[in-house]
Design an enzyme around this catalytic site. Structure first.
Site, PDB file in Angstrom:
ATOM      1  N   LYS A 117       0.925  -1.174   0.294  1.00 49.28           N
ATOM      2  CA  LYS A 117       0.023  -0.128   0.014  1.00 49.28           C
ATOM      3  C   LYS A 117       0.723   1.220   0.022  1.00 49.28           C
ATOM      4  O   LYS A 117       0.789   1.895  -0.956  1.00 49.28           O
ATOM      5  CB  LYS A 117      -0.815  -0.026   1.243  1.00 49.28           C
ATOM      6  CG  LYS A 117      -1.834  -1.185   1.242  1.00 49.28           C
ATOM      7  CD  LYS A 117      -3.067  -1.107   2.145  1.00 49.28           C
ATOM      8  CE  LYS A 117      -2.490  -1.419   3.550  1.00 49.28           C
ATOM      9  NZ  LYS A 117      -1.847  -2.744   3.814  1.00 49.28           N
ATOM     10  N   VAL A 118       1.738   1.406   0.753  1.00 47.70           N
ATOM     11  CA  VAL A 118       2.522   2.714   0.853  1.00 47.70           C
ATOM     12  C   VAL A 118       3.582   2.617  -0.094  1.00 47.70           C
ATOM     13  O   VAL A 118       3.811   3.721  -0.547  1.00 47.70           O
ATOM     14  CB  VAL A 118       3.445   2.534   2.492  1.00 47.70           C
ATOM     15  CG1 VAL A 118       4.105   3.754   2.581  1.00 47.70           C
ATOM     16  CG2 VAL A 118       2.365   2.521   3.585  1.00 47.70           C
ATOM     17  N   HIS A 142       9.402   8.811  14.017  1.00 47.26           N
ATOM     18  CA  HIS A 142       8.204   7.920  13.651  1.00 47.26           C
ATOM     19  C   HIS A 142       7.043   8.770  13.480  1.00 47.26           C
ATOM     20  O   HIS A 142       6.076   8.484  14.204  1.00 47.26           O
ATOM     21  CB  HIS A 142       7.956   6.638  14.794  1.00 47.26           C
ATOM     22  CG  HIS A 142       7.488   5.534  14.266  1.00 47.26           C
ATOM     23  ND1 HIS A 142       7.639   4.325  14.726  1.00 47.26           N
ATOM     24  CD2 HIS A 142       6.284   5.262  13.167  1.00 47.26           C
ATOM     25  CE1 HIS A 142       6.773   3.509  13.826  1.00 47.26           C
ATOM     26  NE2 HIS A 142       6.242   4.177  13.154  1.00 47.26           N
ATOM     27  N   LEU A 143       7.011   9.730  12.470  1.00 45.68           N
ATOM     28  CA  LEU A 143       6.089  10.370  12.331  1.00 45.68           C
ATOM     29  C   LEU A 143       5.129  10.135  10.991  1.00 45.68           C
ATOM     30  O   LEU A 143       4.238  10.985  10.491  1.00 45.68           O
ATOM     31  CB  LEU A 143       6.611  11.972  12.066  1.00 45.68           C
ATOM     32  CG  LEU A 143       7.292  12.659  13.181  1.00 45.68           C
ATOM     33  CD1 LEU A 143       7.575  14.149  12.743  1.00 45.68           C
ATOM     34  CD2 LEU A 143       5.928  12.918  14.295  1.00 45.68           C
ATOM     35  N   GLY A 144       5.443   9.029  10.297  1.00 40.00           N
ATOM     36  CA  GLY A 144       5.024   8.559   9.011  1.00 40.00           C
ATOM     37  C   GLY A 144       3.511   8.677   9.117  1.00 40.00           C
ATOM     38  O   GLY A 144       2.929   9.176   7.864  1.00 40.00           O
ATOM     39  N   ALA A 145       2.941   8.415  10.167  1.00 39.53           N
ATOM     40  CA  ALA A 145       1.438   8.177  10.417  1.00 39.53           C
ATOM     41  C   ALA A 145       1.002   9.385  10.736  1.00 39.53           C
ATOM     42  O   ALA A 145      -0.473   9.506  11.053  1.00 39.53           O
ATOM     43  CB  ALA A 145       1.115   7.114  10.822  1.00 39.53           C
ATOM     44  N   GLU A 199      12.882   2.557  19.811  1.00 39.60           N
ATOM     45  CA  GLU A 199      12.279   3.748  19.848  1.00 39.60           C
ATOM     46  C   GLU A 199      12.116   4.131  20.942  1.00 39.60           C
ATOM     47  O   GLU A 199      11.248   3.529  21.856  1.00 39.60           O
ATOM     48  CB  GLU A 199      11.047   3.710  18.656  1.00 39.60           C
ATOM     49  CG  GLU A 199      11.652   3.435  17.345  1.00 39.60           C
ATOM     50  CD  GLU A 199      10.365   3.608  16.131  1.00 39.60           C
ATOM     51  OE1 GLU A 199       9.479   3.829  16.689  1.00 39.60           O
ATOM     52  OE2 GLU A 199      10.712   3.320  15.161  1.00 39.60           O
ATOM     53  N   ALA A 216       9.555   2.455   6.973  1.00 32.85           N
ATOM     54  CA  ALA A 216       8.880   1.026   7.409  1.00 32.85           C
ATOM     55  C   ALA A 216       9.146   0.749   8.663  1.00 32.85           C
ATOM     56  O   ALA A 216       8.227   1.164   9.667  1.00 32.85           O
ATOM     57  CB  ALA A 216       9.449  -0.069   6.328  1.00 32.85           C
ATOM     58  N   ARG A 217      10.247  -0.081   8.781  1.00 35.46           N
ATOM     59  CA  ARG A 217      10.544  -0.351  10.365  1.00 35.46           C
ATOM     60  C   ARG A 217      12.002  -0.372  10.492  1.00 35.46           C
ATOM     61  O   ARG A 217      12.648  -0.910   9.609  1.00 35.46           O
ATOM     62  CB  ARG A 217      10.073  -1.671  10.873  1.00 35.46           C
ATOM     63  CG  ARG A 217       8.760  -1.899  11.049  1.00 35.46           C
ATOM     64  CD  ARG A 217       8.222  -0.939  12.355  1.00 35.46           C
ATOM     65  NE  ARG A 217       6.856  -1.154  12.713  1.00 35.46           N
ATOM     66  CZ  ARG A 217       5.998  -0.150  12.302  1.00 35.46           C
ATOM     67  NH1 ARG A 217       6.469   0.821  11.573  1.00 35.46           N
ATOM     68  NH2 ARG A 217       4.577  -0.075  12.803  1.00 35.46           N
TER      69      ARG A 217
HETATM   70  N1  LIG Z   1       6.534   5.201   9.554  1.00 34.83           N
HETATM   71  C1  LIG Z   1       5.348   4.958   9.729  1.00 34.83           C
HETATM   72  O1  LIG Z   1       4.490   5.713  10.746  1.00 34.83           O
HETATM   73  C2  LIG Z   1       4.455   4.032   9.193  1.00 34.83           C
HETATM   74  C3  LIG Z   1       3.128   4.243   8.536  1.00 34.83           C
HETATM   75  C4  LIG Z   1       2.528   3.311   8.045  1.00 34.83           C
HETATM   76  C5  LIG Z   1       3.201   1.967   7.737  1.00 34.83           C
HETATM   77  N2  LIG Z   1       4.407   1.673   7.996  1.00 34.83           N
HETATM   78  C6  LIG Z   1       5.196   0.560   7.838  1.00 34.83           C
HETATM   79  O2  LIG Z   1       5.319   0.509   6.327  1.00 34.83           O
HETATM   80  C7  LIG Z   1       5.595  -0.831   6.148  1.00 34.83           C
HETATM   81  C8  LIG Z   1       4.523  -1.004   4.881  1.00 34.83           C
HETATM   82  O3  LIG Z   1       3.172  -0.670   5.220  1.00 34.83           O
HETATM   83  P1  LIG Z   1       1.711  -0.911   4.120  1.00 34.83           P
HETATM   84  O4  LIG Z   1       0.747  -0.527   4.657  1.00 34.83           O
HETATM   85  O5  LIG Z   1       2.447  -0.696   2.625  1.00 34.83           O
HETATM   86  O6  LIG Z   1       1.783  -2.622   4.094  1.00 34.83           O
HETATM   87  P2  LIG Z   1       1.712  -3.576   2.956  1.00 34.83           P
HETATM   88  O7  LIG Z   1       1.379  -5.023   3.574  1.00 34.83           O
HETATM   89  O8  LIG Z   1       0.596  -3.095   2.132  1.00 34.83           O
HETATM   90  O9  LIG Z   1       3.098  -3.706   2.140  1.00 34.83           O
HETATM   91  C9  LIG Z   1       4.069  -4.319   2.339  1.00 34.83           C
HETATM   92  C10 LIG Z   1       4.563  -5.263   1.182  1.00 34.83           C
HETATM   93  O10 LIG Z   1       5.763  -5.666   1.347  1.00 34.83           O
HETATM   94  C11 LIG Z   1       6.137  -6.795   0.644  1.00 34.83           C
HETATM   95  N3  LIG Z   1       6.938  -7.637   1.243  1.00 34.83           N
HETATM   96  C12 LIG Z   1       6.833  -8.609   2.110  1.00 34.83           C
HETATM   97  N4  LIG Z   1       8.371  -9.221   2.404  1.00 34.83           N
HETATM   98  C13 LIG Z   1       9.158  -8.498   1.393  1.00 34.83           C
HETATM   99  C14 LIG Z   1      10.362  -8.675   1.326  1.00 34.83           C
HETATM  100  N5  LIG Z   1      11.025  -9.618   1.641  1.00 34.83           N
HETATM  101  N6  LIG Z   1      11.005  -7.859   0.247  1.00 34.83           N
HETATM  102  C15 LIG Z   1      10.352  -7.000  -0.406  1.00 34.83           C
HETATM  103  N7  LIG Z   1       8.840  -6.863  -0.043  1.00 34.83           N
HETATM  104  C16 LIG Z   1       8.493  -7.634   0.824  1.00 34.83           C
HETATM  105  C17 LIG Z   1       4.632  -7.338   0.845  1.00 34.83           C
HETATM  106  O11 LIG Z   1       4.388  -8.370  -0.249  1.00 34.83           O
HETATM  107  C18 LIG Z   1       3.950  -6.143   0.692  1.00 34.83           C
HETATM  108  O12 LIG Z   1       3.342  -5.826  -0.660  1.00 34.83           O
HETATM  109  C19 LIG Z   1       5.114  -1.636   7.102  1.00 34.83           C
HETATM  110  O13 LIG Z   1       6.211  -2.165   8.060  1.00 34.83           O
HETATM  111  C20 LIG Z   1       4.194  -0.549   8.155  1.00 34.83           C
HETATM  112  O14 LIG Z   1       4.385  -1.039   9.430  1.00 34.83           O
HETATM  113  C21 LIG Z   1       5.177   2.839   8.500  1.00 34.83           C
HETATM  114  O1  LIG Z   2       2.685   0.806  11.168  1.00 31.34           O
HETATM  115  C1  LIG Z   2       2.178   1.792  11.238  1.00 31.34           C
HETATM  116  O2  LIG Z   2       1.112   2.187  11.250  1.00 31.34           O
HETATM  117  C2  LIG Z   2       3.086   3.034  11.563  1.00 31.34           C
HETATM  118  O3  LIG Z   2       4.208   2.539  11.814  1.00 31.34           O
HETATM  119  C3  LIG Z   2       2.401   4.161  12.275  1.00 31.34           C
HETATM  120  O4  LIG Z   2       2.844   3.916  13.879  1.00 31.34           O
HETATM  121  P1  LIG Z   2       2.095   4.922  14.870  1.00 31.34           P
HETATM  122  O5  LIG Z   2       0.801   4.373  15.224  1.00 31.34           O
HETATM  123  O6  LIG Z   2       2.984   4.377  16.121  1.00 31.34           O
HETATM  124  O7  LIG Z   2       2.354   5.841  14.429  1.00 31.34           O
END
Ligand SMILES: NC(=O)c1ccc[n+]([C@@H]2O[C@H](COP(=O)([O-])OP(=O)(O)OC[C@H]3O[C@@H](n4cnc5c(N)ncnc54)[C@H](O)[C@@H]3O)[C@@H](O)[C@H]2O)c1
Ligand SMILES: O=C(O)[C@H](O)COP(=O)(O)O
Length: 599
Positions: free
Chosen positions: A206-207, A335-338, A316, A286-287
């Site tokens: 998604k992201v 960790h401000l992504g969301a 964190e 991501a993480r």
């Molecule tokens: N920083 C933030 O505040 C924030 C906000 C939202 C999401 N995130 C993080 O972003 C990441 C992605 O979120 P999302 O909503 O897009 O999830 P998602 O499940 O929609 O997408 C993750 C993708 O990663 C792929 N994947 C799995 N293993 C893999 C690998 N070894 N190599 C390459 N791709 C691989 C999956 O097939 C999937 O398409 C998650 O870790 C989520 O926690 C962080």
């Molecule tokens: O995985 C998530 O949705 C993001 O990392 C956001 O995390 P947060 O809710 O702690 O901002």
């Protein structure tokens, strides 16, 4: 002797966007939560029941800041305790009086939390995507449902990724700090252009795909690596899906968007940095754990990585004197992504709806550790799910001693193709029916497979594909228990297993076969099975004996091999007959054996 349906039809279901609402008496409700409308909080063996009586609201602990819109939804339904910054010990103490917990990424929901809840915690809502801070195995073992809010912060995270990408390329953070420190270093902060550069999106979910879309708008050449993403979806966006090594070797910028799993942990490390183009730039929203942070410092120092922009960290908050955080070529955010107003309101509403729905007994569309079944499929399957549990209950009660059950075969017969029938729900309910009458374990959709495995119970499933019109999802369900003796010998089939079979008739589950005897009794109340020599007056004799004890018969059928030969009478009763009444039935001369089974 009239049959009465137990499942109301149209009023039974109320669909909303993601969920199927079910009445408090429905099978999913009791399966997931064992909710009772009338009882107060009470212990059933080792399990605390959640109670949804009019005067006893469930309690939801909100352990991290949640937007008002979400809190309002929760408060309309539950007592809400907003307690932020709890220590792990405080969380474990509080959790024993909570039915649900809502967290973001800052709270570790460890095994200790589930174990400390004493079985009361029934749902954990993660107000966001990543569930790496929740011990999923412990949740499942404890029958606790995990739901997340996977969509509401996607755009916010993608926008933050792009913000970091552009800020890093133009040294915004460093230049800002420099100007504020009274300097004017125009030559020092010459940046790099994005147009025409190759961005590798690692994780095209998604992201990742939203980042790709935006990067294309910036004139970048976007490639992606994701072993599970469909190539046509990428192609439609003008993105080439490439192998991991190719992404590493060709990218000018690498943006990470995969979940943290054992497979992705430290996926960027000394070895993989060495394969990158010299001067590559890394973005991570991501993480933190997907990068070996010490290796990243080495790669920065060696000039392999020119810059990094990081929103997430292995720990964190990271330690203040971390070399990575302090590195002059690294831009960081906490960790401000969301963290946009819009995303936070979105996740709060999404998670509040999911948690309230789960507490009401709905199957959440965002369940992480339970079968997710679309609402329309669920509506169709409901009577079969009820049938499945009852067949499990009957079968195990027919086994002498009960606990020796190790090998169960379930046969689903249907005119539909195998791909049209998701049996996870049915299997879970059969497992619940098989285990609960003979143990103190509480089984639900979340922990059914785990519990079966733990007890050494092997359940094999078989499909029988029938000709004809696939109007119903199933024709019959058969449960067979191998290598056991039965307390009702007639329940043993020709091939030696305890066998029961059932069908759904007019929306009501019916028992239609016991051993090799055809019967037909609706599965409500309880059942008495009698084997007798077929002769006139038997129905009357048994019926009168029950009537004398004021036991109401709701259904009665006789299945026989041939007239005046052996027959099995199945009697559905609304009340439990007394021991004396059951003895009197057993004493009727033509009755050779009988068994009383609770549903
Ligand atoms: N920083 C933030 O505040 C924030 C906000 C939202 C999401 N995130 C993080 O972003 C990441 C992605 O979120 P999302 O909503 O897009 O999830 P998602 O499940 O929609 O997408 C993750 C993708 O990663 C792929 N994947 C799995 N293993 C893999 C690998 N070894 N190599 C390459 N791709 C691989 C999956 O097939 C999937 O398409 C998650 O870790 C989520 O926690 C962080
Ligand atoms: O995985 C998530 O949705 C993001 O990392 C956001 O995390 P947060 O809710 O702690 O901002």
């Amino acid at each position: 002797m009239a049959a009465s349906a137990t499942i109301p039809s149209s009023s039974f279901f109320a669909k909303n966007r993601n969920h199927l609402s079910l009445s408090p008496q429905n099978p999913f409700l009791s399966s997931i939560f064992n909710v009772s409308l009338t009882s107060n909080v009470r212990r059933r063996k080792q399990t605390t029941f959640i109670v949804l009586s009019m005067d006893a609201k469930p309690t939801v602990l909100v352990a991290e800041k949640l937007s008002d819109a979400g809190l309002k939804l929760l408060k309309d339904f539950a007592n809400v305790d907003c307690s932020y910054n709890l220590s792990p010990e405080e969380l474990c103490t509080k959790i024993s009086s909570c039915d649900a917990l809502i967290v973001r990424s800052g709270t570790k929901v460890s095994r200790n939390v589930f174990e400390s809840s004493g079985g009361r915690l029934k749902v954990v809502g993660r107000a966001g995507v990543g569930i790496d801070n929740v011990d999923l195995a412990a949740a499942t073992e404890n029958g606790c449902l995990i739901v997340n809010a996977p969509t509401a912060n996607t755009v916010a995270a993608a926008e933050h990724g792009i913000a970091l990408l552009t800020a890093m390329a133009r040294n915004i953070a460093q230049a800002d700090a420099s100007v504020k420190a009274g300097k004017w270093q125009r030559n020092k902060y010459v940046g790099v252009s994005l147009v025409g550069k190759t961005l590798a999106v690692m994780g095209f979910g998604k992201v990742g795909s939203e980042v790709a879309r935006r990067a294309k708008g910036l004139g970048m050449h976007v490639i992606a690596h994701d072993p599970y993403a469909p190539a046509d979806r990428a192609r439609a966006m003008g993105v080439d899906l490439v192998e991991f090594e190719e992404a590493l070797a060709t990218a000018d910028f690498i943006s990470l968007h995969m979940p943290l799993t054992p497979a992705t942990s430290k996926i960027l490390n000394d070895e993989t940095f060495a394969k990158m183009k010299k001067g590559v730039r890394i973005i991570n929203v991501a993480r933190g754990g997907v990068i070996d942070e010490e290796a990243l410092v080495r790669a920065l120092d060696a000039g392999i990585v020119a810059q990094a922009a990081l929103d997430v960290f292995t720990e964190e908050p990271p330690s203040k004197d971390s070399k990575l955080i302090q590195h002059e070529n690294v831009t960081v955010t906490p960790h401000l992504g969301a963290s946009t107003m819009e995303a936070q309101e979105g996740v709060a509403v999404e998670i509040a709806e999911a948690v309230v729905g789960a507490l009401k007994g709905e199957l959440a569309a965002t369940a992480v550790n339970a079968p997710m079944v679309p609402a329309e499929v669920l509506a169709e399957l409901t009577p079969y799910v009820l049938l499945a549990e009852k067949l499990g209950r009957l079968a195990v009660q027919l086994v002498a001693g009960g606990s020796g059950v190790k090998s169960v075969k379930v046969t689903y017969s249907s005119a539909r193709g195998p791909d049209d029938l998701d049996t996870r729900l049915l299997r879970a309910m059969i497992t619940k029916g098989l285990i609960e009458p003979i143990s103190s374990v509480f089984v639900n959709l979340v922990n059914a497979d785990f519990t079966a495995k733990q007890r050494g119970l092997k359940i094999t499933e078989e499909r029988v594909v029938l000709d004809g019109s696939p109007e119903n999802p199933l024709e019959y369900v058969q449960v067979q228990i191998a290598n056991v003796e039965s307390k009702f010998a007639s329940a043993i089939s020709e091939s030696g297993e305890v066998r029961v079979e059932g069908r759904v008739k007019d929306g009501v589950p019916h028992l239609t076969k016991v051993g090799s005897f055809e019967v037909d009794v609706s599965l409500e109340g309880s059942i008495i099975l009698c084997r007798q020599v077929d002769q006139p007056g038997m129905i009357g004799k048994v019926g009168m004996t029950l009537a004398e004890d004021n036991v109401n018969v709701n259904f009665m059928t006789v299945g026989r091999i041939a007239p005046r030969k052996q027959a099995v009478m199945a009697i559905g009763v609304d009340e439990q007959p007394s021991k004396e009444t059951l003895k009197k039935i057993g004493d009727i001369p033509a009755i050779e054996e009988f068994v009383y089974l609770k549903l």
